[in-house]
Design an enzyme around this catalytic site. Structure first.
Site, PDB file in Angstrom:
ATOM      1  CD1 TRP A 159      -1.511  -4.921   3.830  1.00 51.75           C
ATOM      2  CD2 TRP A 159      -1.484  -4.879   1.600  1.00 51.75           C
ATOM      3  NE1 TRP A 159      -0.583  -5.859   3.417  1.00 51.75           N
ATOM      4  CE2 TRP A 159      -0.552  -5.853   2.041  1.00 51.75           C
ATOM      5  CE3 TRP A 159      -1.636  -4.681   0.227  1.00 51.75           C
ATOM      6  CZ2 TRP A 159       0.210  -6.618   1.175  1.00 51.75           C
ATOM      7  CZ3 TRP A 159      -0.880  -5.445  -0.653  1.00 51.75           C
ATOM      8  CH2 TRP A 159       0.025  -6.396  -0.175  1.00 51.75           C
ATOM      9  CB  CYS A 160      -4.450  -7.495  -0.432  1.00 50.79           C
ATOM     10  SG  CYS A 160      -4.753  -8.380  -1.969  1.00 50.79           S
ATOM     11  N   PRO A 161      -6.390  -5.244  -2.246  1.00 52.57           N
ATOM     12  CG  PRO A 161      -5.962  -4.328  -4.348  1.00 52.57           C
ATOM     13  CD  PRO A 161      -5.322  -4.565  -3.024  1.00 52.57           C
TER      14      PRO A 161
END
Length: 475
Positions: free
Chosen positions: A169-171
């Site tokens: 989920w981390c950009p």
């Protein structure tokens, strides 16, 4: 010349011939009473002269606009890593200082608040991290998927294991992914894991392998760790000795960094991976990783005397944090305002004002804990502090000397749930008023006058009483 007889004519204290006086028991008693009275009253007057008397007033704060307020603290966070712990300061005038390091020291601690090594150095603050340009080309999976079952085995098979701990989920993790896989492919082709074995790139999905990431104290994503064969030692507390990479994340920079790691290791007989000591290969891009998941932060900051905030939280310009797993529980060893007062000075001041200093360290020794549960996720701990200055002044009005300048405060704390990254927030509000304590000087001439009045009064009282008794006896 003036004769002695003329001088004697102005004698106010004429003698009575001794043969005209007669001693009596009543006179002796009165003499003893008069002497004891003089001694008692003299002692009272001397004690009053030596005692310090003060006057207390509430006045507008006499500080100048150039004066700053020093905040000194020592706070332990058992679940906040020194790697990302940041001390920030802001105020109502628009001041914003992030990640203060000049006057701050950090020490890794375990869950029992015990230090686990020397001071943790965060290193220089990196600017924007460079990534590869976005492209639609498909990338090939080149890194090895690691989990608790194969992590140690793979680490012992290669001199250097570089692991990307990421979250889908981390950009920032998604930006790194294409270049990471590309670099892993390049390195595996150049240094074949089967025939060479000097380096291998792996990855760990921290949303799946939660315990593995927690055991390596991963709090920000992505975190790139460097494990060296023979130097990644686990002691009885489960600590790890490895490094973190903080450099650019584009393909060229990563390849150059990996080459610098492999360069010192010979192809044959590579039993231990020696650290690269060169000045150009990996300078400022890798530093020791925190050995535990906690951090003790100590030091001081200087702020303007206006309402503001002292904030301790996790901060990074190139990492993401899962706010629901962050925990800012803390133990306050010290939190004081103003310059440090030596015990000797404080002892001297307490003789004048026994009540001073009672609220100088209001939060010292206090613990604030939030449990790691869904009901208490995303919890920020707020402390609201109202600060009052007390100034003790000695000397005359024309020559005042400040004996001590002390700050006391009241504290009210609460827990707040919000979608933001949890933080320990200290909101301070200096009072526009101050307590001014002045020492009242005693006049020595006044003391001498009172002593003379005591001697004269007691002497004359005893003499008059004795004479009255004598006349009564004669009558």
């Amino acid at each position: 010349m003036i004769s002695s007889s003329k001088l004697k004519s102005v004698d106010f204290y004429r003698k009575i011939p001794r043969d005209l006086t007669e001693a009596s028991l009543s006179g002796a008693g009165l003499s003893i009473i008069a002497a004891l009275s003089m001694i008692f009253l003299f002692g009272m007057e001397l004690n009053n002269y030596l005692a310090v008397s003060t006057t207390t007033a509430i006045v507008v704060d006499r500080s100048s606009d150039a004066d700053f307020l020093r905040i000194e603290f020592n706070i332990s966070f058992p679940a906040l890593s020194c790697e990302f712990a940041s001390v920030d300061v802001s105020d109502v005038l628009g001041t914003h200082r992030l990640n203060i390091t000049k006057t701050i020291r950090k020490f890794s601690i375990d869950s029992n608040l015990r230090p686990t090594g020397s001071e943790f150095h965060s290193g220089p603050i990196a600017g924007s991290i460079k990534h590869d340009d976005d492209s639609d080309e498909e990338h090939v999976e080149g890194s090895v998927e690691l989990n608790p079952r194969n992590f140690d085995r793979v680490g012992h098979q290669h001199d250097i294991l570089v692991v990307n701990f990421y979250a889908p989920w981390c950009p920032w993790s998604n930006k790194l992914k294409p270049s990471w896989e590309k670099v892993a492919k390049i390195m595996s082709e150049k240094y074949d894991p089967e025939t060479d074995g000097r380096i291998l790139l792996g990855k760990v999905d921290c949303t799946i392998e939660v315990d593995l990431c927690r055991s390596h104290h991963i709090q920000g994503y992505p975190s790139i760790r460097i494990f060296r064969k023979g130097s990644d030692i686990r002691d009885n507390h489960g600590h790890h000795d490895h490094e973190s990479y903080y450099g650019d994340r584009d393909t060229d920079s990563l390849v150059k960094f990996m080459e610098g790691l492999v360069a010192p290791i010979p192809l044959t007989g590579h039993g231990l991976a020696l650290e690269d000591k060169s000045e150009n290969a990996t300078k400022n891009v890798k530093r020791p990783a925190p050995v535990t998941g906690g951090c003790r932060i100590e030091g001081f900051v200087r702020v303007k005397k206006v309402p503001g905030n002292l904030l301790v939280t996790a901060r990074s310009a190139s990492h993401s944090f899962d706010a629901s797993t962050m925990n800012v529980s803390h133990f306050i060893s010290q939190l004081t305002f103003g310059k440090k007062i030596t015990p000797r000075v404080m002892s001297d001041v307490k003789r004048i004002l026994p009540y001073i200093g009672a609220s100088h360290e209001r939060l010292n020794g206090k613990t604030y804990i939030t449990k790691h549960e869904n009901s208490e996720a995303n919890v920020t701990i707020e402390h609201y502090l109202q600060v009052v200055k007390t100034e003790v002044v000695t000397g005359s009005a024309n020559h005042e000397h400040t004996l001590v300048e002390e700050y006391e405060y009241t504290a009210h704390s609460s827990l707040l749930q919000s979608p933001d990254i949890p933080a320990a927030k200290f909101h301070f509000e200096p009072s526009p008023m101050q307590v001014l304590v002045k020492e009242n000087p005693k006049s020595f001439s006044h003391f001498i006058t009172n002593v003379c009045a005591i001697i004269g009064g007691c002497g004359n009282l005893g003499l008059d009483t004795a004479q009255d008794d004598e006349f009564d006896e004669e009558g």
